[in-house]
Enzyme design. Structure first.
Site, short mmCIF file in Angstrom:
data_model
loop_
_atom_site.label_atom_id
_atom_site.label_comp_id
_atom_site.label_asym_id
_atom_site.label_seq_id
_atom_site.Cartn_x
_atom_site.Cartn_y
_atom_site.Cartn_z
N ARG A 132 -16.19 -22.99 4.03
CA ARG A 132 -17.47 -23.59 4.41
C ARG A 132 -18.64 -23.35 3.46
NH1 ARG A 132 -17.34 -21.61 10.49
NH2 ARG A 132 -16.29 -19.95 9.35
N ARG A 146 -11.40 -15.99 1.20
CA ARG A 146 -12.16 -17.13 1.72
C ARG A 146 -12.98 -17.83 0.64
NH1 ARG A 146 -12.71 -17.17 7.58
NH2 ARG A 146 -10.71 -16.35 8.25
#
Ligand code: CP3
Length: 348
Positions: free
Chosen positions: A39, A35
């Site tokens: 975000r 990841r």
């Protein structure tokens, strides 16, 4: 004439990441983060404005840009393709969405043999955007390897059977215990889809693959070995002829690491709960990947780097070691911290 993947194979061959995976000496411990795109990066939030998660995965320019963002920012040793474990299901026509802050939500959960039979097998024609994005990406990445990925049958089955994210995977395990013929058909179906999706990625130029069995830690070793491992092994075997390293990762897998290895992994991904030295003893002659607690980026910087040093030292006992977090980057992570961590790993 050399095909694009052949040229990529040659360019990336002596990267620290691929050398470490093969157990060859490296001048620094290679590092990337699960990841690493997403975000925690302001540049990600900017390009995602008004674009749905699945739509961004299916838009080659966007998937390419998002994959490159953390490579530019951190100079990590590998990129991971921007996609999702449920994207191939969407591509073959399963009605699902990724809901912000929730995760994958499936409109009609899978419960019967007929439900399984209604899911199409994946062909390259279902994912032309993946081939296009990876072709662009490897041209941009040059010597930096691209990791392709897919979801392992158990973890993907959990979303299909529960209809969304689940803490206990109760309906999924009820099917595994109570309806073995439906279970086997479902896991065989997903294994075929994941294997086909991995082949597309490698044939377009990915230098390694990771199979994510994020929720395998919900299983006892006996149940994993009997009802799940054969299907994960089938996925890993189905891409064995492609000659790229296969990373096998799950969360909460302290009691499963030996089985994750035996399923056909070249590298075993370790979550942060298991000391790396304990993991190394269980995986045999294989490289390991991991395993800093993702919350250590919120600790004082010298605590974070001291823990990273312990992990790098422990990793020296393995056939090879790729530094990573023990699970994905948390959305609240300050990118400046990951920059510092990456520099530390590179220079330690
Ligand atoms: O940078 C990378 O690691 C590559 C991209 C990536 C995504 N999903 C993008 C994504 C990867 C490797 C995945 C795999 C994935 N997806 C897994 C296995 C890895 C793991 O974390 O254990 C799982 C279980 C999923 C299913 C899924 N998709 C979840 C649980 C979520 C999070 C839900 C939320 O909003 O908290 C998603 C959505 C998702 N996939 C996001 C990203 C960047 C967030 C969506 C957004 O930014 O709007």
């Amino acid at each position: 004439m050399a095909t694009a993947p052949d040229a990529t194979r040659e360019l990336t061959h002596d990267s620290a990441f691929l050398r470490a995976v093969r157990g060859e000496p490296v001048d620094h411990t290679p590092v990337w983060y699960m990841r690493q795109a997403g975000r925690s990066l302001p540049e990600y939030l900017r390009v995602r404005e008004g674009v749905g998660m699945l739509e961004s995965c299916m838009t080659p320019d966007l998937a390419t840009e998002i994959t490159l963002q953390p490579v530019r920012r951190y100079a990590v040793d590998a990129a991971i393709f921007f996609s999702d474990i449920v994207l191939p299901l969407k591509a073959v026509g399963v009605d699902l969405d990724i809901v912000p802050g929730v995760g994958p939500v499936v409109a009609s959960p899978v419960r019967t043999l007929a439900d399984v039979a209604a899911i199409a097998d994946l062909t390259p024609g279902h994912v032309p955007f993946t081939t296009e994005a990876i072709t662009m990406l490897v041209a941009e990445l040059g010597p930096t390897p691209l990791i392709g990925f897919a979801g392992a049958p158990f973890t993907v089955a959990s979303y299909l059977v529960e209809g969304g994210p689940s803490k206990d995977h109760a309906l999924t395990k009820a099917m595994m215990y109570g309806a073995p013929e439906v279970w086997d058909a479902l896991l065989r179906k997903i294994a075929g889809i994941s294997a086909a999706y991995l082949r597309v990625q490698v044939e377009a130029g990915a230098s390694a693959i990771q199979l994510f069995d994020s929720w395998a830690g919900a299983l006892t070793p006996g149940d994993y070995e009997r009802s799940v491992m054969p299907h994960s092994a089938a996925v890993l075997a189905a891409v064995g002829d492609l000659g790229v390293p296969r990373i096998h990762f799950g969360v909460g897998t302290a009691s499963l690491l030996g089985l994750l290895a035996e399923a056909g992994a070249d590298v075993v991904g370790v979550d942060w709960r298991t000391p790396l030295s304990t993991a190394i003893a269980q995986v045999g002659d294989r490289a390991v990947q991991g395993n800093l607690d993702p919350t250590l980026v919120f600790a004082p910087p010298e605590v974070m780097t001291a823990r990273a040093a312990e992990i790098i030292d422990a990793g020296r006992a393995a056939k090879g070691h790729v530094f990573n977090l023990g699970h994905g980057v948390l959305p609240a992570t300050d990118p400046a911290r990951l920059e510092r961590l990456t520099d530390f790993v590179h220079t330690y």
